[in-house]
Scaffold this active site. Structure first.
Site, mmCIF file in Angstrom:
data_model
loop_
_atom_site.group_PDB
_atom_site.id
_atom_site.type_symbol
_atom_site.label_atom_id
_atom_site.label_comp_id
_atom_site.label_asym_id
_atom_site.label_seq_id
_atom_site.Cartn_x
_atom_site.Cartn_y
_atom_site.Cartn_z
ATOM 1 N N GLY A 139 -26.129 -54.310 -14.944
ATOM 2 C CA GLY A 139 -27.142 -53.978 -15.942
ATOM 3 C C GLY A 139 -28.535 -54.120 -15.368
ATOM 4 O O GLY A 139 -28.721 -54.746 -14.312
ATOM 5 N N CYS B 1 -22.300 -57.486 -10.242
ATOM 6 C CA CYS B 1 -23.759 -57.527 -10.195
ATOM 7 C C CYS B 1 -24.299 -58.414 -11.322
ATOM 8 O O CYS B 1 -24.074 -59.614 -11.326
ATOM 9 C CB CYS B 1 -24.330 -56.116 -10.231
ATOM 10 S SG CYS B 1 -26.059 -56.012 -9.679
ATOM 11 N N TYR B 2 -24.972 -57.835 -12.322
ATOM 12 C CA TYR B 2 -25.470 -58.648 -13.434
ATOM 13 C C TYR B 2 -24.321 -59.392 -14.119
ATOM 14 O O TYR B 2 -24.497 -60.525 -14.594
ATOM 15 C CB TYR B 2 -26.199 -57.773 -14.451
ATOM 16 C CG TYR B 2 -26.748 -58.541 -15.634
ATOM 17 C CD1 TYR B 2 -28.006 -59.142 -15.588
ATOM 18 C CD2 TYR B 2 -25.999 -58.683 -16.805
ATOM 19 C CE1 TYR B 2 -28.501 -59.862 -16.669
ATOM 20 C CE2 TYR B 2 -26.485 -59.389 -17.892
ATOM 21 C CZ TYR B 2 -27.742 -59.981 -17.816
ATOM 22 O OH TYR B 2 -28.221 -60.697 -18.889
ATOM 23 N N HIS C 94 -21.532 -53.044 -6.087
ATOM 24 C CA HIS C 94 -20.873 -52.195 -7.093
ATOM 25 C C HIS C 94 -19.619 -51.537 -6.497
ATOM 26 O O HIS C 94 -19.714 -50.521 -5.820
ATOM 27 C CB HIS C 94 -21.837 -51.121 -7.591
ATOM 28 C CG HIS C 94 -22.925 -51.650 -8.455
ATOM 29 N ND1 HIS C 94 -22.801 -51.759 -9.823
ATOM 30 C CD2 HIS C 94 -24.151 -52.152 -8.152
ATOM 31 C CE1 HIS C 94 -23.902 -52.287 -10.334
ATOM 32 N NE2 HIS C 94 -24.744 -52.530 -9.336
ATOM 33 N N GLU D 278 -17.435 -49.894 -8.101
ATOM 34 C CA GLU D 278 -17.073 -48.703 -8.860
ATOM 35 C C GLU D 278 -17.680 -47.424 -8.299
ATOM 36 O O GLU D 278 -17.204 -46.324 -8.592
ATOM 37 C CB GLU D 278 -17.465 -48.864 -10.331
ATOM 38 C CG GLU D 278 -18.956 -48.857 -10.626
ATOM 39 C CD GLU D 278 -19.623 -50.220 -10.509
ATOM 40 O OE1 GLU D 278 -20.685 -50.405 -11.124
ATOM 41 O OE2 GLU D 278 -19.094 -51.093 -9.789
ATOM 42 N N SER E 298 -17.685 -23.652 -28.046
ATOM 43 C CA SER E 298 -18.536 -23.015 -27.033
ATOM 44 C C SER E 298 -17.737 -22.198 -26.032
ATOM 45 O O SER E 298 -18.281 -21.338 -25.351
ATOM 46 C CB SER E 298 -19.323 -24.091 -26.275
ATOM 47 O OG SER E 298 -18.451 -24.847 -25.447
ATOM 48 N N GLY E 299 -16.452 -22.490 -25.911
ATOM 49 C CA GLY E 299 -15.642 -21.827 -24.896
ATOM 50 C C GLY E 299 -15.534 -22.620 -23.625
ATOM 51 O O GLY E 299 -14.799 -22.257 -22.700
ATOM 52 N N GLY E 300 -16.261 -23.755 -23.545
ATOM 53 C CA GLY E 300 -16.163 -24.630 -22.385
ATOM 54 C C GLY E 300 -14.921 -25.503 -22.457
ATOM 55 O O GLY E 300 -14.197 -25.520 -23.457
ATOM 56 N N VAL E 301 -14.688 -26.251 -21.400
ATOM 57 C CA VAL E 301 -13.497 -27.096 -21.316
ATOM 58 C C VAL E 301 -13.492 -28.134 -22.433
ATOM 59 O O VAL E 301 -12.496 -28.305 -23.137
ATOM 60 C CB VAL E 301 -13.428 -27.806 -19.945
ATOM 61 C CG1 VAL E 301 -12.189 -28.708 -19.864
ATOM 62 C CG2 VAL E 301 -13.419 -26.796 -18.809
ATOM 63 N N ASP E 302 -14.622 -28.826 -22.611
ATOM 64 C CA ASP E 302 -14.666 -29.954 -23.542
ATOM 65 C C ASP E 302 -14.376 -29.523 -24.977
ATOM 66 O O ASP E 302 -13.520 -30.095 -25.650
ATOM 67 C CB ASP E 302 -16.028 -30.647 -23.473
ATOM 68 C CG ASP E 302 -16.413 -31.034 -22.055
ATOM 69 O OD1 ASP E 302 -15.504 -31.121 -21.207
ATOM 70 O OD2 ASP E 302 -17.614 -31.226 -21.789
ATOM 71 N N SER E 303 -15.123 -28.526 -25.459
ATOM 72 C CA SER E 303 -14.935 -28.116 -26.851
ATOM 73 C C SER E 303 -13.564 -27.468 -27.054
ATOM 74 O O SER E 303 -12.945 -27.634 -28.108
ATOM 75 C CB SER E 303 -16.052 -27.168 -27.298
ATOM 76 O OG SER E 303 -15.940 -25.903 -26.697
ATOM 77 N N SER E 304 -13.076 -26.763 -26.050
ATOM 78 C CA SER E 304 -11.767 -26.108 -26.174
ATOM 79 C C SER E 304 -10.638 -27.128 -26.259
ATOM 80 O O SER E 304 -9.708 -26.983 -27.064
ATOM 81 C CB SER E 304 -11.534 -25.159 -24.992
ATOM 82 O OG SER E 304 -12.508 -24.141 -24.956
ATOM 83 N N LYS F 246 -14.383 -35.992 -17.435
ATOM 84 C CA LYS F 246 -14.044 -34.582 -17.288
ATOM 85 C C LYS F 246 -12.649 -34.382 -16.678
ATOM 86 O O LYS F 246 -11.874 -33.537 -17.149
ATOM 87 C CB LYS F 246 -15.097 -33.878 -16.437
ATOM 88 C CG LYS F 246 -14.855 -32.384 -16.242
ATOM 89 C CD LYS F 246 -15.082 -31.592 -17.526
ATOM 90 C CE LYS F 246 -16.559 -31.401 -17.780
ATOM 91 N NZ LYS F 246 -16.799 -30.490 -18.921
#
Length: 509
Positions: free
Chosen positions: A51, A78-79, A165, A167, A219-225, A365
């Site tokens: 953080g 870290c933090y 880090h 990650e 929208s036709g994108g991956v996420d919304s589809s 994603k």
């Protein structure tokens, strides 16, 4: 499961991502989570994130100290390491020399986290504070040239701390350290997959929505589809999708969506042609942020008008992903900075007084793509590269006109055709053309030309938080350039963008 405590780091999503890459479920919670809530979650382990704060700053985030009495393994990063050491009676002080970027980590003593690793390797640091003295029972397990206490362990209580880090991709063996924490320390099982996520999400959506109607902007994108398909599996024809053609889409966008989702999956989709409305609103506008706001406002107007035709709608579905939330606002109340203003997080539900359903809000994603395949969505749609909400408007520098949109669409088609032919489409995070606001002199045949310049942008990335420009073969770039100049009227120059993120962004506006 693993609980990740959010101290406001923009790397929180990467921690969660690394855990889930090992098929272990994790949940991100705020630093002020009540101890009874943690007990109810019954985690196999707890990770304290990094953080931007300092332990000694006023109002710096801190966990309930009784967290360390639960008998659950803890990994502080870290933090998060500072928070653990401070809570248990150690000392954190301002570092004599701040450390940002690459460092050589030297293993000083045995630790389960460093099992089967060399004695020295690269890690990635980002800190201005360091541990001074350690609480009783802790030992130093690694150091760097500038940081004598770069990793600590209390093997009996199964407490571990990393100043760097693990990650981020820059830390060699970082993912392996997290793997050791999950399986050697916490004894987790690999039982979280997109199939199990899908089953749970469908049941949750059914329970929430019941027999009511939900509307969703598609929208036709991956996420919304993928989000729409998941919701469709749960409530069927009670989902009403609205596809707004804003005139800023790629070539043949509507037809592909109609085929992939409307026909193949029998989904309820309303198509609205609003291209002229958006073009009129954008006339003469050149400022990127103004473009975004106009497009957002016009979308809401068109969407609301169409939504009113669906009586009894009580819910709004959105395809928001975890990176969208992290970059747009603090995900869970932490101090994460707002980076972007254009994601589909907030705003619309307040105006429409609908309850929000975001089934993908804790997915990345790559997980969404896996989920899409599990749901039976066509591969072409699942593997589609990210496309911005404002569409081609932010890939045209300067004013948006029908002619400039046509030029960009033609160059975009050529670029993607050649990228696919070269077998690189799935290897790139994004590849697209940008129409620049300049013209340059050229010679075509025996004639002098004064025409537009197009930039090619292609990047590699795992999460879009960082990205590197793709080293496309020179022959491929030459072929793309040659086709664009020969096949698209008003183009006489093509350039290639070799800027990484940071310092640049992936999109140009």
């Amino acid at each position: 499961m693993i609980v990740v405590i959010d101290f406001g780091s923009q790397f929180n999503q990467l921690i969660a991502r690394r855990v889930r890459e090992h098929n272990v479920y994790c949940q991100v919670e705020p630093a002020n989570i009540p101890i009874d809530r943690i007990k109810a979650l019954n985690p196999k382990g707890i990770i304290l994130s990094g953080g931007p704060s300092s332990i000694y700053e006023k109002d710096s985030p801190a966990v309930d100290k009784s967290l360390f009495d639960l008998g659950v393994p803890v990994l502080g990063i870290c933090y998060g390491m500072h928070s653990m050491i401070h809570a248990l009676g150690g000392e954190i002080r301002r570092a004599k020399k701040r450390e940002y970027g690459f460092a050589r980590l030297q293993i000083k003593s045995d630790s389960l986290l460093f099992k089967d690793m060399p004695s020295e390797f690269q890690c990635w640091m980002s800190h201005g504070d360091s541990a001074g003295t350690l609480p009783e029972g802790f030992k130093v397990t690694a150091a760097t040239e500038n940081t004598p206490i770069a990793a600590v362990a209390h093997p009996e209580k199964q407490f571990y701390g990393l100043q760097f880090h693990p990650e981020v991709e820059h830390s060699i063996n970082g993912s392996l350290m997290i793997k050791h924490f999950l399986f050697d320390v916490c004894r987790c099982e690999k039982n979280w997959t997109m199939d199990s996520f899908s089953e749970g999400a469908i049941e949750q959506i059914k329970d929430a929505v019941k027999d009511k109607k939900m509307i969703m902007g598609l929208s036709g994108g991956v996420d919304s589809s993928v989000a729409a398909t998941l919701i469709h599996k749960a409530i069927g024809k009670n989902l009403h999708c609205i596809f707004v053609d804003n005139g800023l889409l790629r070539h043949n966008e509507k037809t592909q969506l109609e085929k992939r989702l409307g026909n193949n999956l029998d989904m309820n989709i309303r198509f609205v042609d609003a291209a002229q409305t958006f073009l009129d609103a954008l006339k003469g506008v050149t400022d990127p942020e103004t473009k975004r706001k106009i497009i957002g406002n016009e979308f809401i107007k068109v969407f609301e008008a169409e939504a009113r035709k669906i009586p009894g709608a009580a819910f709004l579905g959105q395809g928001t992903l975890y990176p969208d939330i992290i970059e747009s606002k603090s995900a869970f109340g932490g101090p994460t900075s707002i980076i972007k203003s254009h994601h589909n997080v907030g705003g619309l539900p307040e105006k429409m007084q609908l309850k929000l359903i975001e089934p993908l809000q804790l997915l990345f994603k790559d997980e969404v793509r896996k989920l899409g395949l599990a749901l039976g969505i066509h591969e072409d749609l699942v593997w589609r590269q990210p496309f911005p909400g404002p569409g081609l408007a932010i890939r045209i520098m300067g004013e948006i006109t029908a002619k400039r949109l046509d030029i960009l669409r033609q160059t975009d088609v050529i670029l993607l055709e050649e990228i696919r032919k070269a077998g690189l489409y799935r290897k790139l995070w994004q590849s697209f053309a940008v129409l620049l606001p300049i013209k340059s002199v050229g010679v075509m045949g025996d004639k002098r030309t004064f025409a537009h310049c197009v930039a090619i942008r292609a990047v590699t990335s795992n999460d879009a938080m960082t990205a590197d420009w793709a080293r496309l073969p020179h022959d491929l770039l030459g072929k793309i350039s040659n086709r664009m100049i020969n096949e698209v009227e008003d183009i006489n120059r093509v350039v290639y963008d070799i800027t990484s993120k940071p310092p640049g962004t992936i999109e140009w506006e």
